[in-house]
Design a protein around this motif. Sequence first.
Motif, PDB file in Angstrom:
ATOM      1  N   TYR A 164      54.977  36.155  42.787  1.00 32.74           N
ATOM      2  CA  TYR A 164      55.004  35.639  41.418  1.00 32.74           C
ATOM      3  C   TYR A 164      53.672  34.992  41.045  1.00 32.74           C
ATOM      4  CZ  TYR A 164      59.944  36.460  42.161  1.00 32.74           C
ATOM      5  OH  TYR A 164      61.154  37.046  42.467  1.00 32.74           O
ATOM      6  N   ALA A 179      47.565  38.012  37.408  1.00 36.53           N
ATOM      7  CA  ALA A 179      47.309  39.345  36.854  1.00 36.53           C
ATOM      8  C   ALA A 179      47.724  39.459  35.384  1.00 36.53           C
ATOM      9  CB  ALA A 179      48.036  40.396  37.678  1.00 36.53           C
ATOM     10  N   GLY A 180      48.347  38.427  34.836  1.00 31.90           N
ATOM     11  CA  GLY A 180      48.772  38.462  33.452  1.00 31.90           C
ATOM     12  C   GLY A 180      50.098  39.164  33.233  1.00 31.90           C
ATOM     13  N   GLU A 181      50.832  39.433  34.316  1.00 29.52           N
ATOM     14  CA  GLU A 181      52.106  40.148  34.217  1.00 29.52           C
ATOM     15  C   GLU A 181      53.291  39.190  34.046  1.00 29.52           C
ATOM     16  OE1 GLU A 181      52.092  42.212  37.882  1.00 29.52           O
ATOM     17  OE2 GLU A 181      50.346  43.459  37.390  1.00 29.52           O
ATOM     18  N   LEU A 182      53.053  37.894  34.179  1.00 31.10           N
ATOM     19  CA  LEU A 182      54.104  36.893  34.128  1.00 31.10           C
ATOM     20  C   LEU A 182      53.575  35.709  33.341  1.00 31.10           C
ATOM     21  CD1 LEU A 182      56.869  37.068  35.673  1.00 31.10           C
ATOM     22  CD2 LEU A 182      55.893  35.484  37.351  1.00 31.10           C
ATOM     23  N   ASP A 183      54.347  35.221  32.366  1.00 23.83           N
ATOM     24  CA  ASP A 183      53.864  34.052  31.636  1.00 23.83           C
ATOM     25  C   ASP A 183      54.179  32.777  32.414  1.00 23.83           C
ATOM     26  OD1 ASP A 183      56.545  33.334  31.150  1.00 23.83           O
ATOM     27  OD2 ASP A 183      56.533  34.134  29.112  1.00 23.83           O
ATOM     28  N   ARG A 234      44.141  31.744  36.236  1.00 20.46           N
ATOM     29  CA  ARG A 234      44.559  32.932  35.489  1.00 20.46           C
ATOM     30  C   ARG A 234      43.430  33.443  34.603  1.00 20.46           C
ATOM     31  NH1 ARG A 234      49.958  34.674  33.183  1.00 20.46           N
ATOM     32  NH2 ARG A 234      49.597  35.645  31.171  1.00 20.46           N
ATOM     33  N   ALA A 293      51.437  37.891  40.226  1.00 25.50           N
ATOM     34  CA  ALA A 293      51.776  38.448  38.914  1.00 25.50           C
ATOM     35  C   ALA A 293      51.280  37.546  37.789  1.00 25.50           C
ATOM     36  CB  ALA A 293      53.283  38.658  38.810  1.00 25.50           C
ATOM     37  N   TYR A 294      51.337  36.238  37.985  1.00 26.12           N
ATOM     38  CA  TYR A 294      50.852  35.306  36.971  1.00 26.12           C
ATOM     39  C   TYR A 294      49.348  35.465  36.775  1.00 26.12           C
ATOM     40  CZ  TYR A 294      49.361  30.880  34.903  1.00 26.12           C
ATOM     41  OH  TYR A 294      48.758  29.932  34.113  1.00 26.12           O
TER      42      TYR A 294
END
Length: 386
Positions: free
Chosen positions: A107, A113-117, A146, A110-111
Amino acid sequence: MPALADDAEPATAPAESTPPAAAAPADQADQADALPSPQTAVIDSATITGLDALLERIADRRVVFVGESHDAYEDHLNQLAIIQGLHQRGKAVGIGMEFFQQPFQPYLDAYVAGELDEAELLRQTEYFERWRFDYRLYRPILRYAREHGLPLVALNIEREITEKVGDGGIDALTEAERARIPAEIDRDDVHYRGRIKAVFDMHPKDDDAAFERFLDVQLLWDEGMAERAADWLQGNPDKTLVVLAGVGHVEYGHGIPSRVTRRVDVPAVTVVSGAGRPFDPAMADFVLYPSQVDLPRTGLLGVMLETEPDGEGLGVQAFAETSGAKDAGVKQGDRIVRVGDSPIASYADIRIALMDSRPGQRLPVEIRRQSLLGGTELLRFEVELH
Protein backbone atom coordinates in the motif's frame (compact mmCIF):
# COMPACT_ATOMS: atom_id res chain seq x y z
CA MET A 1 37.48 58.24 79.56
CA PRO A 2 38.23 54.51 79.32
CA ALA A 3 40.74 53.45 76.72
CA LEU A 4 39.22 51.75 73.67
CA ALA A 5 41.70 48.89 73.85
CA ASP A 6 40.46 47.94 77.35
CA ASP A 7 36.76 47.72 76.33
CA ALA A 8 36.72 46.17 72.78
CA GLU A 9 38.77 44.11 70.37
CA PRO A 10 40.57 45.98 67.61
CA ALA A 11 38.63 46.24 64.34
CA THR A 12 41.29 44.14 62.65
CA ALA A 13 42.98 41.18 64.30
CA PRO A 14 46.77 40.99 64.18
CA ALA A 15 47.99 39.44 60.95
CA GLU A 16 49.83 36.61 62.69
CA SER A 17 46.57 35.36 64.28
CA THR A 18 44.92 34.58 60.87
CA PRO A 19 45.70 31.14 59.36
CA PRO A 20 47.15 31.27 55.82
CA ALA A 21 44.33 31.19 53.23
CA ALA A 22 45.74 28.14 51.44
CA ALA A 23 45.95 26.06 54.56
CA ALA A 24 42.92 23.89 55.33
CA PRO A 25 42.51 21.22 57.97
CA ALA A 26 43.45 17.79 56.65
CA ASP A 27 39.99 16.35 57.30
CA GLN A 28 38.36 19.13 55.19
CA ALA A 29 40.74 18.44 52.31
CA ASP A 30 39.87 14.74 52.48
CA GLN A 31 36.16 15.58 52.36
CA ALA A 32 36.65 17.75 49.26
CA ASP A 33 38.53 14.95 47.52
CA ALA A 34 35.68 12.56 48.34
CA LEU A 35 32.95 14.72 46.76
CA PRO A 36 31.40 13.22 43.61
CA SER A 37 32.20 14.76 40.25
CA PRO A 38 29.14 16.07 38.34
CA GLN A 39 30.76 14.90 35.08
CA THR A 40 29.92 18.26 33.52
CA ALA A 41 29.78 18.48 29.74
CA VAL A 42 30.61 21.92 28.35
CA ILE A 43 29.15 23.00 25.01
CA ASP A 44 31.00 25.73 23.15
CA SER A 45 28.12 27.90 21.96
CA ALA A 46 30.32 29.33 19.22
CA THR A 47 30.21 25.97 17.43
CA ILE A 48 26.42 25.54 17.52
CA THR A 49 25.19 25.34 13.93
CA GLY A 50 21.97 24.78 11.99
CA LEU A 51 20.50 22.07 9.79
CA ASP A 52 22.41 23.19 6.69
CA ALA A 53 25.71 22.47 8.43
CA LEU A 54 24.33 19.16 9.70
CA LEU A 55 23.33 18.13 6.19
CA GLU A 56 26.82 18.83 4.86
CA ARG A 57 28.26 16.53 7.50
CA ILE A 58 25.85 13.62 7.01
CA ALA A 59 25.38 13.70 3.24
CA ASP A 60 27.97 10.94 2.70
CA ARG A 61 26.26 8.41 5.01
CA ARG A 62 24.27 5.50 3.58
CA VAL A 63 21.86 5.34 6.48
CA VAL A 64 20.68 8.24 8.66
CA PHE A 65 18.74 7.35 11.83
CA VAL A 66 16.55 10.23 13.01
CA GLY A 67 14.95 9.63 16.42
CA GLU A 68 11.64 11.30 17.26
CA SER A 69 9.22 11.92 20.07
CA HIS A 70 6.12 10.62 18.33
CA ASP A 71 3.85 13.51 19.32
CA ALA A 72 6.39 16.33 18.74
CA TYR A 73 5.57 18.07 15.45
CA GLU A 74 8.93 19.87 15.48
CA ASP A 75 10.74 16.52 15.39
CA HIS A 76 8.84 15.48 12.28
CA LEU A 77 9.51 18.84 10.61
CA ASN A 78 13.22 18.28 11.24
CA GLN A 79 12.95 14.77 9.79
CA LEU A 80 11.37 16.28 6.68
CA ALA A 81 14.10 18.94 6.49
CA ILE A 82 16.77 16.22 6.56
CA ILE A 83 15.00 14.21 3.86
CA GLN A 84 14.55 17.32 1.70
CA GLY A 85 18.12 18.45 2.25
CA LEU A 86 19.60 15.10 1.22
CA HIS A 87 17.27 14.82 -1.77
CA GLN A 88 18.08 18.36 -2.91
CA ARG A 89 21.78 17.52 -2.70
CA GLY A 90 21.23 14.81 -5.28
CA LYS A 91 20.92 11.82 -2.98
CA ALA A 92 18.53 9.03 -3.97
CA VAL A 93 16.63 8.78 -0.69
CA GLY A 94 14.38 6.10 0.74
CA ILE A 95 12.40 6.65 3.93
CA GLY A 96 12.10 3.86 6.50
CA MET A 97 9.25 4.27 8.97
CA GLU A 98 8.56 2.61 12.31
CA PHE A 99 4.90 3.61 12.16
CA PHE A 100 3.97 1.30 9.27
CA GLN A 101 4.14 -2.48 9.65
CA GLN A 102 5.82 -4.73 7.11
CA PRO A 103 2.79 -6.61 5.69
CA PHE A 104 1.37 -3.29 4.47
CA GLN A 105 4.32 -2.43 2.21
CA PRO A 106 2.30 -2.84 -1.04
CA TYR A 107 0.00 0.00 0.00
CA LEU A 108 2.95 2.34 0.58
CA ASP A 109 4.26 1.46 -2.88
CA ALA A 110 0.84 2.14 -4.39
CA TYR A 111 0.57 5.48 -2.59
CA VAL A 112 3.96 6.67 -3.87
CA ALA A 113 3.04 5.50 -7.37
CA GLY A 114 -0.14 7.59 -7.25
CA GLU A 115 -2.41 4.53 -7.37
CA LEU A 116 -3.83 5.09 -3.87
CA ASP A 117 -4.99 8.33 -2.29
CA GLU A 118 -4.10 9.38 1.24
CA ALA A 119 -7.40 8.37 2.84
CA GLU A 120 -7.24 4.91 1.31
CA LEU A 121 -3.61 4.54 2.37
CA LEU A 122 -4.66 5.16 5.97
CA ARG A 123 -7.51 2.66 5.73
CA GLN A 124 -5.52 -0.09 4.03
CA THR A 125 -2.51 0.18 6.36
CA GLU A 126 -4.85 0.27 9.41
CA TYR A 127 -2.86 3.30 10.53
CA PHE A 128 -5.32 4.49 13.17
CA GLU A 129 -5.77 1.03 14.67
CA ARG A 130 -2.05 0.20 14.72
CA TRP A 131 -0.36 3.55 15.44
CA ARG A 132 -3.06 6.11 16.41
CA PHE A 133 -0.80 9.18 16.64
CA ASP A 134 -2.17 12.17 14.77
CA TYR A 135 -1.45 11.45 11.11
CA ARG A 136 -0.96 15.16 10.45
CA LEU A 137 2.37 14.87 12.29
CA TYR A 138 3.71 12.66 9.49
CA ARG A 139 1.65 13.91 6.54
CA PRO A 140 4.22 16.40 5.16
CA ILE A 141 6.81 13.62 4.98
CA LEU A 142 4.53 11.22 3.13
CA ARG A 143 3.31 13.90 0.74
CA TYR A 144 6.90 14.90 -0.06
CA ALA A 145 7.74 11.25 -0.76
CA ARG A 146 4.77 10.92 -3.10
CA GLU A 147 5.52 14.20 -4.88
CA HIS A 148 9.13 13.21 -5.57
CA GLY A 149 8.74 9.45 -5.93
CA LEU A 150 10.82 8.57 -2.86
CA PRO A 151 10.38 4.97 -1.68
CA LEU A 152 8.59 4.47 1.63
CA VAL A 153 9.72 1.43 3.60
CA ALA A 154 7.51 -0.20 6.25
CA LEU A 155 9.95 -1.26 8.96
CA ASN A 156 7.96 -2.64 11.86
CA ILE A 157 7.00 -6.24 12.56
CA GLU A 158 3.23 -6.68 12.67
CA ARG A 159 1.51 -6.12 15.99
CA GLU A 160 -0.04 -9.61 16.08
CA ILE A 161 3.42 -11.16 16.52
CA THR A 162 4.76 -8.76 19.14
CA GLU A 163 1.54 -9.00 21.17
CA LYS A 164 1.73 -12.79 21.13
CA VAL A 165 5.36 -12.70 22.27
CA GLY A 166 4.45 -10.23 25.01
CA ASP A 167 1.85 -12.68 26.32
CA GLY A 168 3.74 -15.95 25.97
CA GLY A 169 7.29 -15.38 24.78
CA ILE A 170 8.87 -16.38 21.49
CA ASP A 171 8.09 -20.04 22.21
CA ALA A 172 4.40 -19.17 21.82
CA LEU A 173 4.84 -18.42 18.10
CA THR A 174 3.81 -20.91 15.45
CA GLU A 175 6.27 -22.12 12.86
CA ALA A 176 4.78 -19.74 10.30
CA GLU A 177 5.05 -16.82 12.74
CA ARG A 178 8.65 -17.69 13.56
CA ALA A 179 9.44 -17.40 9.86
CA ARG A 180 8.29 -13.75 10.08
CA ILE A 181 10.84 -12.75 12.74
CA PRO A 182 14.63 -12.30 12.37
CA ALA A 183 16.65 -15.48 12.61
CA GLU A 184 19.44 -13.55 14.34
CA ILE A 185 18.56 -11.75 17.58
CA ASP A 186 21.42 -10.35 19.66
CA ARG A 187 20.63 -10.53 23.38
CA ASP A 188 24.21 -9.88 24.58
CA ASP A 189 24.28 -6.08 24.73
CA VAL A 190 24.29 -5.39 28.48
CA HIS A 191 23.76 -1.64 27.98
CA TYR A 192 20.65 -2.31 25.87
CA ARG A 193 19.33 -4.74 28.47
CA GLY A 194 19.93 -2.20 31.22
CA ARG A 195 18.03 0.54 29.39
CA ILE A 196 15.08 -1.78 28.72
CA LYS A 197 15.10 -2.91 32.36
CA ALA A 198 14.94 0.73 33.49
CA VAL A 199 11.86 1.26 31.32
CA PHE A 200 10.27 -1.96 32.57
CA ASP A 201 10.86 -0.95 36.20
CA MET A 202 8.88 2.26 35.66
CA HIS A 203 5.76 0.10 35.36
CA PRO A 204 4.18 -2.00 38.12
CA LYS A 205 6.59 -4.73 39.12
CA ASP A 206 6.16 -8.24 37.79
CA ASP A 207 8.21 -11.42 37.79
CA ASP A 208 11.45 -12.07 35.90
CA ALA A 209 9.63 -14.02 33.19
CA ALA A 210 7.50 -10.96 32.45
CA PHE A 211 10.63 -8.84 32.00
CA GLU A 212 12.13 -11.42 29.64
CA ARG A 213 8.97 -11.28 27.51
CA PHE A 214 9.07 -7.49 27.61
CA LEU A 215 12.71 -7.63 26.48
CA ASP A 216 11.81 -10.08 23.71
CA VAL A 217 9.23 -7.65 22.34
CA GLN A 218 11.74 -4.78 22.32
CA LEU A 219 14.30 -7.00 20.62
CA LEU A 220 11.76 -8.06 17.99
CA TRP A 221 10.95 -4.43 17.25
CA ASP A 222 14.59 -3.38 16.97
CA GLU A 223 15.93 -6.49 15.22
CA GLY A 224 12.90 -6.61 12.91
CA MET A 225 13.26 -2.99 11.84
CA ALA A 226 17.03 -3.39 11.52
CA GLU A 227 16.72 -6.48 9.34
CA ARG A 228 14.18 -4.77 7.08
CA ALA A 229 16.42 -1.67 6.77
CA ALA A 230 19.53 -3.77 6.08
CA ASP A 231 17.72 -5.78 3.40
CA TRP A 232 16.60 -2.56 1.72
CA LEU A 233 20.13 -1.11 1.82
CA GLN A 234 21.58 -4.26 0.30
CA GLY A 235 18.91 -4.28 -2.41
CA ASN A 236 19.44 -0.58 -3.19
CA PRO A 237 23.20 -0.05 -3.07
CA ASP A 238 22.99 3.35 -4.77
CA LYS A 239 20.47 4.82 -2.33
CA THR A 240 20.49 6.48 1.10
CA LEU A 241 17.99 5.34 3.73
CA VAL A 242 16.62 7.78 6.31
CA VAL A 243 15.16 5.76 9.19
CA LEU A 244 12.42 7.49 11.22
CA ALA A 245 11.76 5.88 14.60
CA GLY A 246 11.17 6.69 18.23
CA VAL A 247 14.20 8.15 19.96
CA GLY A 248 14.44 5.07 22.20
CA HIS A 249 15.13 2.94 19.13
CA VAL A 250 17.97 5.26 18.03
CA GLU A 251 19.73 6.85 21.02
CA TYR A 252 23.10 5.40 22.05
CA GLY A 253 22.99 3.23 18.92
CA HIS A 254 21.83 0.18 20.89
CA GLY A 255 18.42 -0.21 19.25
CA ILE A 256 18.18 -0.18 15.46
CA PRO A 257 21.54 1.38 14.43
CA SER A 258 23.99 -1.21 15.76
CA ARG A 259 21.73 -4.01 14.52
CA VAL A 260 21.70 -2.59 10.99
CA THR A 261 25.48 -2.15 10.82
CA ARG A 262 25.92 -5.66 12.24
CA ARG A 263 24.13 -6.94 9.14
CA VAL A 264 25.49 -4.60 6.48
CA ASP A 265 28.71 -2.58 6.57
CA VAL A 266 27.56 0.93 5.68
CA PRO A 267 28.48 4.38 7.01
CA ALA A 268 25.77 5.45 9.44
CA VAL A 269 24.89 8.44 11.60
CA THR A 270 22.41 9.02 14.43
CA VAL A 271 20.42 12.21 15.02
CA VAL A 272 18.02 12.72 17.95
CA SER A 273 16.12 15.56 19.61
CA GLY A 274 17.55 16.61 22.95
CA ALA A 275 14.39 18.41 24.05
CA GLY A 276 13.35 17.34 27.55
CA ARG A 277 16.38 15.08 28.04
CA PRO A 278 19.56 15.58 30.06
CA PHE A 279 22.39 16.34 27.68
CA ASP A 280 24.68 13.38 27.09
CA PRO A 281 27.29 13.49 24.30
CA ALA A 282 27.01 9.71 23.92
CA MET A 283 23.29 9.93 23.13
CA ALA A 284 23.81 10.41 19.37
CA ASP A 285 26.20 11.76 16.78
CA PHE A 286 24.08 14.90 16.53
CA VAL A 287 21.58 16.27 19.04
CA LEU A 288 18.93 18.78 17.90
CA TYR A 289 17.21 21.39 20.07
CA PRO A 290 14.17 22.60 18.12
CA SER A 291 11.59 25.10 19.29
CA GLN A 292 8.16 23.59 19.98
CA VAL A 293 5.69 23.69 17.08
CA ASP A 294 2.06 22.79 17.73
CA LEU A 295 -0.49 21.49 15.26
CA PRO A 296 -3.86 23.24 15.18
CA ARG A 297 -6.35 21.42 17.38
CA THR A 298 -8.76 19.13 15.54
CA GLY A 299 -12.50 19.54 16.10
CA LEU A 300 -14.22 16.78 18.07
CA LEU A 301 -17.77 15.43 18.04
CA GLY A 302 -17.60 14.63 21.76
CA VAL A 303 -18.66 10.99 21.43
CA MET A 304 -17.22 7.66 22.50
CA LEU A 305 -17.67 5.08 19.76
CA GLU A 306 -17.61 1.32 19.57
CA THR A 307 -14.18 0.03 18.58
CA GLU A 308 -15.43 -2.86 16.47
CA PRO A 309 -18.05 -1.96 13.82
CA ASP A 310 -21.19 -4.05 14.12
CA GLY A 311 -23.52 -3.17 11.29
CA GLU A 312 -23.93 0.11 9.44
CA GLY A 313 -21.85 3.01 10.72
CA LEU A 314 -20.36 3.29 14.22
CA GLY A 315 -22.43 3.06 17.39
CA VAL A 316 -22.38 5.87 19.97
CA GLN A 317 -21.62 4.34 23.37
CA ALA A 318 -21.30 7.49 25.50
CA PHE A 319 -20.60 11.22 25.39
CA ALA A 320 -17.75 13.42 26.54
CA GLU A 321 -18.49 15.96 29.27
CA THR A 322 -18.64 18.63 26.54
CA SER A 323 -20.32 17.19 23.46
CA GLY A 324 -21.54 19.06 20.42
CA ALA A 325 -23.13 15.86 19.16
CA LYS A 326 -25.21 15.43 22.32
CA ASP A 327 -26.19 19.09 22.30
CA ALA A 328 -27.36 18.72 18.68
CA GLY A 329 -29.64 15.78 19.51
CA VAL A 330 -27.53 12.65 18.95
CA LYS A 331 -28.37 9.91 21.50
CA GLN A 332 -26.61 6.94 22.98
CA GLY A 333 -27.18 3.91 20.73
CA ASP A 334 -27.39 5.99 17.53
CA ARG A 335 -25.13 4.87 14.69
CA ILE A 336 -23.12 7.56 12.92
CA VAL A 337 -23.21 6.84 9.17
CA ARG A 338 -21.89 10.12 7.70
CA VAL A 339 -19.83 13.11 8.85
CA GLY A 340 -19.74 15.98 6.40
CA ASP A 341 -19.32 14.40 2.96
CA SER A 342 -17.64 11.25 4.32
CA PRO A 343 -19.51 7.96 4.80
CA ILE A 344 -18.57 6.25 8.07
CA ALA A 345 -17.91 2.51 8.24
CA SER A 346 -14.88 2.37 10.56
CA TYR A 347 -12.93 4.24 13.21
CA ALA A 348 -10.49 5.32 10.50
CA ASP A 349 -13.34 6.98 8.60
CA ILE A 350 -14.17 9.16 11.62
CA ARG A 351 -10.52 10.19 12.05
CA ILE A 352 -10.19 10.98 8.33
CA ALA A 353 -13.46 12.94 8.25
CA LEU A 354 -12.40 15.15 11.17
CA MET A 355 -8.68 15.38 10.39
CA ASP A 356 -8.68 18.96 9.11
CA SER A 357 -11.67 20.24 11.07
CA ARG A 358 -11.44 22.92 13.76
CA PRO A 359 -13.22 23.60 17.06
CA GLY A 360 -16.26 25.79 16.48
CA GLN A 361 -16.81 24.46 12.96
CA ARG A 362 -20.31 23.08 12.22
CA LEU A 363 -20.61 19.81 10.33
CA PRO A 364 -23.65 17.81 9.21
CA VAL A 365 -23.80 14.42 10.92
CA GLU A 366 -26.15 11.66 9.79
CA ILE A 367 -27.18 8.90 12.16
CA ARG A 368 -29.39 5.82 12.10
CA ARG A 369 -31.68 5.45 15.08
CA GLN A 370 -33.88 2.57 16.15
CA SER A 371 -37.52 3.53 15.65
CA LEU A 372 -40.08 2.94 18.39
CA LEU A 373 -42.21 1.14 15.79
CA GLY A 374 -39.37 -1.11 14.64
CA GLY A 375 -36.80 -0.63 11.94
CA THR A 376 -34.53 2.45 11.80
CA GLU A 377 -34.80 6.04 10.72
CA LEU A 378 -32.14 8.27 9.15
CA LEU A 379 -31.66 11.60 10.95
CA ARG A 380 -29.41 14.57 10.21
CA PHE A 381 -27.98 17.03 12.75
CA GLU A 382 -25.77 20.11 12.54
CA VAL A 383 -23.03 19.53 15.11
CA GLU A 384 -20.71 22.23 16.45
CA LEU A 385 -17.31 20.66 17.00
CA HIS A 386 -15.45 21.22 20.27
